[in-house]
Every structure is written in structure tokens, then in C-alpha cells.
Design a protein around this motif. Structure first.
Motif, PDB file in Angstrom:
ATOM      1  N   SER A   1      12.622  -3.974  29.111  1.00  0.00           N
ATOM      2  CA  SER A   1      13.811  -3.129  29.262  1.00  0.00           C
ATOM      3  C   SER A   1      14.882  -3.895  30.018  1.00  0.00           C
ATOM      4  CB  SER A   1      13.467  -1.838  30.019  1.00  0.00           C
ATOM      5  OG  SER A   1      13.058  -2.130  31.346  1.00  0.00           O
ATOM      6  N   TYR A   2      16.137  -3.463  29.806  1.00  0.00           N
ATOM      7  CA  TYR A   2      17.293  -4.018  30.503  1.00  0.00           C
ATOM      8  C   TYR A   2      18.093  -2.855  31.056  1.00  0.00           C
ATOM      9  CZ  TYR A   2      16.162  -8.246  27.867  1.00  0.00           C
ATOM     10  OH  TYR A   2      15.521  -9.328  27.332  1.00  0.00           O
ATOM     11  N   HIS A   3      18.529  -2.962  32.312  1.00  0.00           N
ATOM     12  CA  HIS A   3      19.254  -1.849  32.921  1.00  0.00           C
ATOM     13  C   HIS A   3      20.137  -2.351  34.052  1.00  0.00           C
ATOM     14  CE1 HIS A   3      16.741  -1.769  36.596  1.00  0.00           C
ATOM     15  NE2 HIS A   3      15.802  -2.224  35.779  1.00  0.00           N
ATOM     16  N   GLY A   4      21.089  -1.498  34.439  1.00  0.00           N
ATOM     17  CA  GLY A   4      21.974  -1.819  35.549  1.00  0.00           C
ATOM     18  C   GLY A   4      23.423  -1.842  35.114  1.00  0.00           C
ATOM     19  N   ASN A   5      24.304  -2.288  36.017  1.00  0.00           N
ATOM     20  CA  ASN A   5      25.720  -2.403  35.684  1.00  0.00           C
ATOM     21  C   ASN A   5      26.301  -3.652  36.341  1.00  0.00           C
ATOM     22  OD1 ASN A   5      27.275  -1.558  38.284  1.00  0.00           O
ATOM     23  ND2 ASN A   5      25.691   0.010  38.063  1.00  0.00           N
ATOM     24  N   ASP A   6      27.400  -4.120  35.749  1.00  0.00           N
ATOM     25  CA  ASP A   6      28.054  -5.319  36.237  1.00  0.00           C
ATOM     26  C   ASP A   6      29.537  -5.201  35.935  1.00  0.00           C
ATOM     27  OD1 ASP A   6      28.392  -7.806  37.368  1.00  0.00           O
ATOM     28  OD2 ASP A   6      27.639  -8.934  35.629  1.00  0.00           O
ATOM     29  N   THR A   7      30.367  -5.763  36.804  1.00  0.00           N
ATOM     30  CA  THR A   7      31.813  -5.759  36.611  1.00  0.00           C
ATOM     31  C   THR A   7      32.272  -7.172  36.282  1.00  0.00           C
ATOM     32  OG1 THR A   7      32.099  -3.905  38.143  1.00  0.00           O
ATOM     33  CG2 THR A   7      34.042  -5.245  37.667  1.00  0.00           C
ATOM     34  N   VAL A   8      33.018  -7.304  35.171  1.00  0.00           N
ATOM     35  CA  VAL A   8      33.399  -8.629  34.678  1.00  0.00           C
ATOM     36  C   VAL A   8      34.868  -8.631  34.251  1.00  0.00           C
ATOM     37  CG1 VAL A   8      31.073  -9.243  33.926  1.00  0.00           C
ATOM     38  CG2 VAL A   8      32.599  -8.039  32.352  1.00  0.00           C
TER      39      VAL A   8
END
Length: 225
Positions: free
Chosen positions: A153-160
Motif C-alpha cells: 500500500s501507499y499512503h500519505g500526503n506531500d506538497t510539491v
């Protein structure tokens, strides 16, 4: 469905309205502050998710708001600057796995929220109600990913960092109210997310990147003060 004859007829009607009432557009060309709201469809391309799958997205939606300033008309047209905020959401399409998790496929969703500073050039020197425009924007996107597979699984957040290119038309109903229709290509730096094999706790969780770009079709309404 709009056939070729209907499309030509629609263009003829728009052109007639543009020529018949040039005075209607003069209030907009004097410049001033404007606000707007917009909505549309997001069609993101397939992206490489962590080197394990090429994961696409189903068509999603986008909602946004704008506040901007239109400079007074020059012989070559109008320039505008604008601050845009938006939110979009798309479901993940079934991935085409390969590599370490070649038997897996991913489902879930992607949500983005961001802000852009846009600059536009309006071809208002043509006169009338119909005004083509082009533009470009720079800003940021906060990307939230929830991708679930049987093996990982892949999860989370990032600001780019993000950017977009824009082309569209504005139809001026009167000196204050306009409706807009445009298409946009968007791209951004690769956001990174936490990843882990399913059912196995890994501390700290490794991270993986996701390629994310695509197109938007937007319709909006704008009010110029």
C-alpha cells in the motif's frame, strides 16, 4: 451530439454577437478587480508508482475559485494576473503492476488541493463578446494518496511545486458578468508517499514517488467590479 453543421452555426452566432455589440465589452476592457468560480473534469495520465506499477486515474472533478486584476486594454489586448485556489479528487484506476509486486493491482483515490498564481493574455482587441485567452500558472499542490493493493500500500500526503498551461474563451454577458471555458495541462514535481508491504509493520516506513500530470476541462463564471 453537436455535429459539424451545428458547430459552424454556433460559431456564426457567436461571431455575429461579437460584432453586433462591441460596446458591451468596453466595461471589462477598462480593467479592474474580478472574482470567479469554476468547476470541471480532471483527466490525469498514468504514472509510475514507486517503481512497482503504472497506475492511472479515472476521470475526476475539480472545484476552484479565483480573484484577479485585469489591466486596462492596450492596442494588443489585455493582461491579467490571478490567484487561484482549487480542490480535485479522482479514483485510481486498476494499475498495471510489474517489478517486485508484479501480481498486485492498486485501488484507492488521489486528492489534491493547491494554489496558483496565473498570468493571462486576453485577445480583447478583437472586440465584442467573445474573447480568446492564453495563460500559464505557477504554484504548489498538496497531494493526498490512498493506494491499496494486496501486496503493498501507499499512503500519505506531500506538497510539491506545480505549474499549468491554459487556453480558453470568455463570453461576456454584460459589462460585469462573463462565462469561461478553457483547457489546461498541469504537471508537478513527484510527490513522495509512505509505502509498506501489506500486513507487515515497517519502522520507519520507506517512501516512494508518484508521477502525476494530466489535463483539465473547466467552465466558470467571472464577475468584474
Amino acid at each position: 451530439m453537436l455535429n459539424g453543421k451545428s458547430f459552424v452555426a454556433a460559431l456564426a452566432i457567436a461571431a455575429t454577437a461579437s460584432v453586433a455589440s462591441p460596446a458591451l465589452a468596453q466595461g471589462n476592457d477598462a480593467g479592474g478587480v474580478y472574482v470567479g468560480a469554476e468547476t470541471g473534469v480532471v483527466m490525469a495520465g498514468s504514472g509510475n508508482l514507486g517503481g512497482d506499477a503504472v497506475v492511472g486515474q479515472k476521470a475526476g472533478f475539480d472545484l476552484g475559485g479565483t480573484v484577479g486584476y485585469r489591466f486596462a486594454q492596450t492596442p494588443s489586448g489585455n493582461f491579467r494576473v490571478e490567484l487561484e485556489g482549487h480542490y480535485s479528487q479522482s479514483d485510481l484506476d486498476t494499475g498495471r503492476p510489474y517489478g517486485a509486486f508484479a501480481a498486485d493491482a492498486y485501488n484507492g483515490e488521489v486528492q489534491t488541493a493547491g494554489a496558483m498564481v496565473n498570468a493571462y493574455y486576453d485577445l480583447s482587441q478583437l472586440g465584442g463578446r467573445v474573447v480568446p485567452y492564453v495563460g500559464a500558472g505557477l504554484g504548489f499542490e498538496n497531494v493526498d494518496l490512498d493506494a491499496r493493493g494486496s501486496a503493498a500500500s501507499y499512503h500519505g500526503n506531500d506538497t510539491v511545486f506545480a505549474y499549468q498551461a491554459i487556453a480558453g474563451i470568455e463570453y461576456r454577458i454584460d459589462n460585469h458578468v462573463s462565462v469561461t471555458l478553457d483547457g489546461r495541462y498541469f504537471d508537478m514535481d513527484k510527490p513522495r508517499f509512505h509505502t509498506a508491504p501489506a500486513g507487515i509493520a515497517v519502522t520507519p516506513e520507506p517512501t516512494a514517488s508518484y508521477d502525476l500530470d494530466g489535463f483539465k476541462g473547466m467552465v466558470g463564471v467571472r464577475y468584474t467590479f
